[in-house]
Design a protein around this motif. Structure first.
Motif, PDB file in Angstrom:
ATOM      1  N   VAL A  52       5.146  18.346   7.133  1.00  0.00           N
ATOM      2  CA  VAL A  52       4.360  17.136   7.299  1.00  0.00           C
ATOM      3  C   VAL A  52       3.916  16.672   5.917  1.00  0.00           C
ATOM      4  CG1 VAL A  52       2.183  18.392   7.624  1.00  0.00           C
ATOM      5  CG2 VAL A  52       2.433  16.080   8.546  1.00  0.00           C
ATOM      6  N   ARG A  53       3.857  15.371   5.739  1.00  0.00           N
ATOM      7  CA  ARG A  53       3.464  14.761   4.475  1.00  0.00           C
ATOM      8  C   ARG A  53       2.455  13.654   4.761  1.00  0.00           C
ATOM      9  NH1 ARG A  53       5.951  14.313  -0.690  1.00  0.00           N
ATOM     10  NH2 ARG A  53       5.249  12.473  -1.859  1.00  0.00           N
ATOM     11  N   ALA A  54       1.410  13.607   3.956  1.00  0.00           N
ATOM     12  CA  ALA A  54       0.400  12.552   4.072  1.00  0.00           C
ATOM     13  C   ALA A  54       0.264  11.865   2.722  1.00  0.00           C
ATOM     14  CB  ALA A  54      -0.935  13.117   4.517  1.00  0.00           C
ATOM     15  N   GLU A  55       0.202  10.522   2.736  1.00  0.00           N
ATOM     16  CA  GLU A  55       0.112   9.744   1.504  1.00  0.00           C
ATOM     17  C   GLU A  55      -1.010   8.715   1.613  1.00  0.00           C
ATOM     18  OE1 GLU A  55       4.802   9.608   0.104  1.00  0.00           O
ATOM     19  OE2 GLU A  55       4.009   7.997   1.350  1.00  0.00           O
ATOM     20  N   ASN A  56      -1.616   8.416   0.472  1.00  0.00           N
ATOM     21  CA  ASN A  56      -2.609   7.349   0.381  1.00  0.00           C
ATOM     22  C   ASN A  56      -2.253   6.443  -0.769  1.00  0.00           C
ATOM     23  OD1 ASN A  56      -5.345   6.452  -1.172  1.00  0.00           O
ATOM     24  ND2 ASN A  56      -5.607   6.326   1.059  1.00  0.00           N
ATOM     25  N   SER A  57      -2.277   5.130  -0.536  1.00  0.00           N
ATOM     26  CA  SER A  57      -2.002   4.134  -1.568  1.00  0.00           C
ATOM     27  C   SER A  57      -3.294   3.426  -1.926  1.00  0.00           C
ATOM     28  CB  SER A  57      -0.969   3.119  -1.071  1.00  0.00           C
ATOM     29  OG  SER A  57      -0.911   1.992  -1.924  1.00  0.00           O
ATOM     30  N   PHE A  78      -3.537   0.764  -3.758  1.00  0.00           N
ATOM     31  CA  PHE A  78      -3.342  -0.686  -3.675  1.00  0.00           C
ATOM     32  C   PHE A  78      -3.460  -1.169  -2.236  1.00  0.00           C
ATOM     33  CE2 PHE A  78      -0.665  -4.387  -2.942  1.00  0.00           C
ATOM     34  CZ  PHE A  78      -1.157  -5.271  -3.895  1.00  0.00           C
ATOM     35  N   LEU A  79      -2.791  -0.471  -1.325  1.00  0.00           N
ATOM     36  CA  LEU A  79      -2.852  -0.877   0.081  1.00  0.00           C
ATOM     37  C   LEU A  79      -4.179  -0.495   0.715  1.00  0.00           C
ATOM     38  CD1 LEU A  79       0.736   0.195   1.252  1.00  0.00           C
ATOM     39  CD2 LEU A  79      -0.020  -2.096   0.572  1.00  0.00           C
ATOM     40  N   GLY A  80      -4.822   0.546   0.178  1.00  0.00           N
ATOM     41  CA  GLY A  80      -6.057   1.032   0.784  1.00  0.00           C
ATOM     42  C   GLY A  80      -5.809   1.677   2.128  1.00  0.00           C
ATOM     43  N   LYS A  81      -4.629   2.301   2.294  1.00  0.00           N
ATOM     44  CA  LYS A  81      -4.262   2.879   3.588  1.00  0.00           C
ATOM     45  C   LYS A  81      -3.597   4.229   3.392  1.00  0.00           C
ATOM     46  CE  LYS A  81      -3.914  -1.596   5.874  1.00  0.00           C
ATOM     47  NZ  LYS A  81      -3.077  -2.538   6.625  1.00  0.00           N
ATOM     48  N   THR A  82      -3.571   5.017   4.483  1.00  0.00           N
ATOM     49  CA  THR A  82      -3.010   6.366   4.468  1.00  0.00           C
ATOM     50  C   THR A  82      -1.982   6.505   5.583  1.00  0.00           C
ATOM     51  OG1 THR A  82      -5.083   7.293   3.606  1.00  0.00           O
ATOM     52  CG2 THR A  82      -3.552   8.824   4.672  1.00  0.00           C
ATOM     53  N   ASN A  83      -0.904   7.226   5.309  1.00  0.00           N
ATOM     54  CA  ASN A  83       0.085   7.496   6.348  1.00  0.00           C
ATOM     55  C   ASN A  83       0.206   8.999   6.581  1.00  0.00           C
ATOM     56  OD1 ASN A  83       2.296   8.733   4.731  1.00  0.00           O
ATOM     57  ND2 ASN A  83       2.408   6.708   3.765  1.00  0.00           N
ATOM     58  N   PHE A  84       0.783   9.340   7.714  1.00  0.00           N
ATOM     59  CA  PHE A  84       0.947  10.735   8.129  1.00  0.00           C
ATOM     60  C   PHE A  84       2.358  10.867   8.679  1.00  0.00           C
ATOM     61  CE2 PHE A  84       0.495  14.189  11.258  1.00  0.00           C
ATOM     62  CZ  PHE A  84      -0.093  15.165  10.462  1.00  0.00           C
ATOM     63  N   ALA A  85       3.216  11.684   8.016  1.00  0.00           N
ATOM     64  CA  ALA A  85       4.638  11.704   8.346  1.00  0.00           C
ATOM     65  C   ALA A  85       5.109  13.107   8.716  1.00  0.00           C
ATOM     66  CB  ALA A  85       5.446  11.182   7.162  1.00  0.00           C
ATOM     67  N   GLU A 120       1.267  15.629  -4.841  1.00  0.00           N
ATOM     68  CA  GLU A 120       1.988  14.741  -5.752  1.00  0.00           C
ATOM     69  C   GLU A 120       1.141  13.511  -6.030  1.00  0.00           C
ATOM     70  OE1 GLU A 120       6.362  12.527  -6.216  1.00  0.00           O
ATOM     71  OE2 GLU A 120       5.773  13.421  -4.294  1.00  0.00           O
ATOM     72  N   LEU A 121       1.151  13.073  -7.284  1.00  0.00           N
ATOM     73  CA  LEU A 121       0.490  11.845  -7.698  1.00  0.00           C
ATOM     74  C   LEU A 121       1.523  10.954  -8.372  1.00  0.00           C
ATOM     75  CD1 LEU A 121      -2.744  13.349  -9.310  1.00  0.00           C
ATOM     76  CD2 LEU A 121      -2.511  12.407  -7.004  1.00  0.00           C
ATOM     77  N   ASN A 122       1.556   9.693  -7.970  1.00  0.00           N
ATOM     78  CA  ASN A 122       2.503   8.749  -8.544  1.00  0.00           C
ATOM     79  C   ASN A 122       1.751   7.480  -8.932  1.00  0.00           C
ATOM     80  OD1 ASN A 122       5.114   7.940  -9.342  1.00  0.00           O
ATOM     81  ND2 ASN A 122       5.355   6.753  -7.468  1.00  0.00           N
ATOM     82  N   SER A 164      -1.236   9.035  -3.735  1.00  0.00           N
ATOM     83  CA  SER A 164      -1.584  10.456  -3.696  1.00  0.00           C
ATOM     84  C   SER A 164      -0.989  11.062  -2.429  1.00  0.00           C
ATOM     85  CB  SER A 164      -3.107  10.643  -3.683  1.00  0.00           C
ATOM     86  OG  SER A 164      -3.712   9.919  -4.737  1.00  0.00           O
ATOM     87  N   ALA A 165      -0.370  12.214  -2.577  1.00  0.00           N
ATOM     88  CA  ALA A 165       0.289  12.837  -1.425  1.00  0.00           C
ATOM     89  C   ALA A 165       0.014  14.332  -1.391  1.00  0.00           C
ATOM     90  CB  ALA A 165       1.793  12.582  -1.475  1.00  0.00           C
ATOM     91  N   VAL A 166      -0.109  14.865  -0.186  1.00  0.00           N
ATOM     92  CA  VAL A 166      -0.145  16.309   0.046  1.00  0.00           C
ATOM     93  C   VAL A 166       0.901  16.622   1.107  1.00  0.00           C
ATOM     94  CG1 VAL A 166      -2.544  16.651  -0.623  1.00  0.00           C
ATOM     95  CG2 VAL A 166      -1.999  16.063   1.749  1.00  0.00           C
ATOM     96  N   PHE A 167       1.453  17.832   1.042  1.00  0.00           N
ATOM     97  CA  PHE A 167       2.517  18.175   1.983  1.00  0.00           C
ATOM     98  C   PHE A 167       2.536  19.672   2.208  1.00  0.00           C
ATOM     99  CE2 PHE A 167       4.108  17.486  -2.310  1.00  0.00           C
ATOM    100  CZ  PHE A 167       4.580  18.752  -2.639  1.00  0.00           C
TER     101      PHE A 167
END
Length: 747
Positions: free
Chosen positions: A454-459, A461-468, A412-414, A434-437
């Protein structure tokens, strides 16, 4: 001697004949997981010999068959079992262990945190379009109808779904999988925006108050997944008329029955109702708006769908409020809003794979002008203008593993591009998330299933990535009883409206723990749910300045040092069977929540969270009178309110609570009538509904909060625009009679 020999030979021959057809006993026991199974049909294949197992799984029967045979064991809930046996002149004992038959209808489904209306195999249907239209007090809006379900707080002063101690912006709404960035119309502070989308556009929904799928993100509290309608049954023309709006539309079904297209146009104006009813809000310009939409749908050869939906709307209003400052001037707020939204989606099978892909684009403009009655020329100087462009792209590929197991994954791209200007503040905010799941449904048996994702996102603007990671389990306790447990990690960017300067920010985070017990039978559903949510990295803000709307501060995000929790219990009961032509449901929510976020000086109960909320909805259709009578009632324990201010302590600016208290309890009884004059006309090619709706019949004077002056010495209550609202309207469809569907599907 010869005679005796003949008699002896005859006797031997007769005994041999009898022995050759003597009955042999076949017996045994049939079990499943070491427990006897009753009502299993046990037969010798291609014969009439057999028996049915008793309550303990035992069986016995006699047969005259001989030689090698096949013994068959059959039961509707288990896979057929066949065992070879050899029958001679001795009794035979055979035991069999059954294996459960896996199928979509009997399999338990993970539902912790979710209420589904799109899949009737899984639960009693909730909140179908007709459910929403016939819920008194919902005003035909999906978001308003959700307020009558457990977990959703009644917050009337601003739009959004306030779920389990979360703010309205912590829930997200999706259409055919794509994010809707501006679901609600623009509005002024203290008045909630309305749903932009027509309820009849959707055939069902999945509402998740927590623990939702890894396919969705950027929501700390919950998600509403809307599923648009497919092809209409036939062409139709629709008209709506009332004192506050006019609308007209059509849906044209192609001759090949594989495509359709349609459009609607509507205009609304509250001016007449303002003259008739006693409004609390002084509208110097009555709320009005224009909306238009268009759609087309194509059914592919393999049964898939390609859909387009586009809409455009404008709205405006002007509000006059008494100033809380010493000069006692009246403050004026004027709004002009504009929005456009386009959605393309494709659902298509490719062999064993199913592709769900979609993209959406939306533009939203909110133009707010603040001034005083004596000096309206100030409006250009006190103008808050926000323009936003939003693009969403998403693709999900799914493959069935077996009847109740599947594997799916995608991306997904937002994209967000916003411009804001207010006094000295000018900003241009851009972000690409940007997200992949990946997610799997695992059906271990009809009693046990799991959903792991599991879902991973990168912003950017924030310059950071999360892993959920997210996981949910479901287990059938008994025939109609199931239990589910869900855990998940959820992330969300800080709201862009608070990003007015440089700051080292991170994703906001929440953890969900949900336990559910549910009993579902034909026409009845009982749900009990307990939950705990832990919030981390919530944003803290400071005041950048003040606008001219009752001195509400312009705030900017400083850090992610906020935290909080929410825990509670919820009960939901719906019954469509006990009473003829009556459908009713009752929901109760208990919520204990505290937060230290935004400009809160310490950890406090949020001002949007009520400890106790009780809702009841009842619908009765009277066939003789062709009349539907609908009631709804909501009670909510008074929410806390705060007046935060800043002060200097040893050269450091700190926040403190200057005024606080608790609002009066919220009460509202709503009533509506639906008259269906076409009932009984089997050949009628028209469907007409006359609607009379009265919101807050008893005229309860509810209060949503308080505004305070800059020094905190004066205050004014935030109240609904009108205590009691009356709506009268007629809806007519030519070309199709939906009367029986309206009744049969809901009563």
């Amino acid at each position: 001697m010869k005679t005796q020999s003949k008699k002896l030979l005859f006797l031997i021959t007769f005994l041999s004949f009898i022995l050759s057809y003597s009955q042999i006993k076949v017996s045994g026991k049939v079990t499943f997981r070491n427990k006897g199974v009753s009502d299993v049909n046990v037969t010798l294949k291609n014969t009439y010999d057999g028996a049915t197992t008793d309550a303990n799984g035992n069986f016995t029967f006699e047969t005259s068959e001989k030689g090698n045979q096949i013994l068959s064991f059959t039961h509707s809930k288990y896979n057929d079992v066949e065992k070879p046996i050899s029958i001679d002149n001795q009794d035979v004992s055979v035991n069999a262990e059954l294996k459960e038959q896996i199928n979509e209808i009997d399999a338990v489904v993970v539902s912790a945190g979710s209420i589904e209306a799109s899949d009737k195999k899984r639960a009693t249907a909730l909140l179908t379009p007709i459910d929403i239209y016939t819920t008194a007090g919902a005003d035909g809006q999906i978001s308003s109808a959700l307020n009558y379900l457990p977990g959703v707080q009644k917050v009337g002063e601003t739009e959004g779904l306030f779920i389990r101690g979360g703010t309205g912006t912590e829930s997200k709404i999706f259409m055919d999988g794509s994010l809707i960035n501006n679901y609600f119309s623009s509005s002024v502070p203290g008045i909630a925006g309305r749903d932009r989308f027509n309820t009849s556009l959707f055939k069902g929904n999945v509402f998740s108050s927590g623990g939702y799928s890894a396919l969705y993100g950027q929501a700390l509290s919950g998600a509403l997944m809307l599923e648009s309608v497919d092809l209409p049954d036939q062409s139709s023309y629709d008209f709506g008329i009332s004192p506050i709006f006019l609308s007209a539309g059509f849906q044209k079904l192609g001759e090949d029955k594989n495509h359709s297209y349609g459009a609607t146009l509507g205009y609304s104006n509250l001016n007449l109702m303002q003259e008739v009813l006693n409004f609390n809000t002084d509208f110097i310009d009555a709320p009005q708006g224009i909306n238009a939409d268009a759609n087309f749908r194509i059914k592919t050869k393999s049964g898939g769908f390609f859909k387009y939906y586009g809409m455009y709307d404008t709205n405006s209003m002007g509000v006059k409020t008494e100033s809380l400052e010493a000069d006692n001037q009246f403050s004026l707020i004027k709004l002009k809003g504009k929005n456009t939204y386009h959605n393309l989606s494709l659902k298509q099978k490719f062999g064993r794979y199913l592709l769900n892909a979609g993209t959406s684009y939306s533009f939203n403009r909110t133009d707010l002008n603040f001034s005083t009655e004596s000096n309206e020329v100030e409006a250009d100087k006190m103008r808050l203008l926000t323009d936003g462009n939003y693009i969403n792209l998403k693709a999900v590929l799914e493959r069935k593993i077996n009847k109740i197991s599947a594997l799916r994954g995608g991306f997904e791209l937002n994209s967000t591009d916003e411009k804001l200007s207010f006094e000295e503040v000018n900003k241009h905010y851009k972000d690409l998330i940007s997200a992949v799941f990946v997610e799997t449904d695992l059906g271990f048996s009809n009693q046990l299933s799991a959903k792991i994702g599991v879902r991973a996102e990168n912003s950017s603007f924030l310059g950071k990535t999360n892993f959920a990671p997210r996981i949910a389990l479901a287990y059938r306790l008994a025939k109609d009883w199931t239990t589910s447990f869900a855990y998940g990690l959820f992330y969300q960017n800080p709201e862009s409206k608070y990003i007015n300067g440089p700051a080292n920010l991170d994703f906001q985070k929440s953890q969900h723990y949900i336990l559910q017990v549910q009993r579902t039978t034909d026409g009845r559903s009982l749900r009990f749910e307990a939950f705990y949510k832990k919030y981390d990295q919530l944003i803290k803000v400071s005041n950048l300045g003040f606008n001219n709307n009752q001195n509400q501060p312009v705030q900017t995000a400083d850090n992610n040092n906020g935290f909080g929790y929410a825990k509670g219990l919820e009960l939901f009961w719906r019954d469509k069977k006990t009473f003829d032509n009556i459908d009713y449901w009752i929901s109760y929510s208990f919520l204990d929540s505290k937060r230290d976020f935004m400009n809160y000086p310490i950890s406090l109960k949020p001002n949007f969270a009520s400890e106790h909320t009780l809702s009841a909805v009842a619908k009765r259709f009277i066939p003789k009178w062709k009349l539907g009578v609908n009631l709804s009632y909501t009670y909510a324990k008074g929410r806390p309110y705060y007046d935060f201010a800043t002060k200097d302590v040893n050269g450091e600016t700190i926040n403190y609570t200057r005024n606080e208290g608790r609002l009066k309890d919220y009460n509202a009884l709503n009533l509506s009538f639906n008259y269906l004059p076409n009932l009984g006309k089997k050949d009628a090619k028209a469907f007409t509904v006359f609607v009379l709706s009265v919101s807050n019949v008893l005229g309860s004077k509810n209060v949503y909060g308080y505004n305070f002056s800059s020094d905190g010495s004066r205050s004014s209550a935030v109240v609904p625009p009108v205590n009691t609202f009356i709506f009268i309207g007629a809806f007519i469809s030519f070309g199709v009679d939906k009367t029986q569907d309206a009744i049969n599907n809901n009563l």
